[in-house]
Enzyme design. Sequence first.
Site, mmCIF file in Angstrom:
data_model
loop_
_atom_site.group_PDB
_atom_site.id
_atom_site.type_symbol
_atom_site.label_atom_id
_atom_site.label_comp_id
_atom_site.label_asym_id
_atom_site.label_seq_id
_atom_site.Cartn_x
_atom_site.Cartn_y
_atom_site.Cartn_z
ATOM 1 N N CYS A 1 0.866 -1.164 0.000
ATOM 2 C CA CYS A 1 0.000 0.000 0.000
ATOM 3 C C CYS A 1 0.909 1.222 0.000
ATOM 4 O O CYS A 1 2.127 1.082 0.002
ATOM 5 C CB CYS A 1 -0.940 -0.027 1.199
ATOM 6 S SG CYS A 1 -2.442 0.906 0.871
ATOM 7 N N CYS B 1 -4.889 -1.193 -1.397
ATOM 8 C CA CYS B 1 -5.279 0.213 -1.397
ATOM 9 C C CYS B 1 -6.727 0.401 -1.813
ATOM 10 O O CYS B 1 -7.323 -0.456 -2.452
ATOM 11 C CB CYS B 1 -4.401 0.992 -2.374
ATOM 12 S SG CYS B 1 -2.670 0.913 -1.976
ATOM 13 N N CYS C 1 -2.040 2.616 -5.992
ATOM 14 C CA CYS C 1 -1.255 1.642 -5.249
ATOM 15 C C CYS C 1 0.135 1.513 -5.862
ATOM 16 O O CYS C 1 0.301 1.639 -7.064
ATOM 17 C CB CYS C 1 -1.931 0.279 -5.289
ATOM 18 S SG CYS C 1 -3.391 0.202 -4.256
#
Length: 139
Positions: free
Chosen positions: A8, A83, A90
């Site tokens: 992330c 994400c 991401c």
Amino acid sequence: MLKVLFVCVHNSARSQMAEAFFNLYAKDVDDTAQSAGIKPGKLNPYVVRAMAEKEVDISDNTPKAVFDLYKEGKRFTHVIAVCDEASQQCPIFPGINKIIAWSFSDPSSFKGSDEEIMQKVRSVRDEIEAKVKDFIQNS
């Protein structure tokens, strides 16, 4: 053998939870997960509290950079981006052609009272836990 990287942007919430749940529920002792971000941030205190409610202690975790893992020569069988695709991009782990995308809301964006934020974080935590369990069961 599964070697999973959860990625992330900041490695401060969702990827930390996914890593912890994977390592908790992994079927095989050789199955492991790590997590990292493009711009490591600070561990989200609401996430630490929410995980503690599940008796999972991530309070000593340190957010890591994706590129540091790459430079260390780490190799993974799966890279999973956790994400919220609607609000941010991401990161992509170098050398991996296919990334699995799991979209979860970003706990750092939650607003409200302490309890309102915790309720939203618990919801994301539980979604991540279920998704990780399903991934392990079907891998």
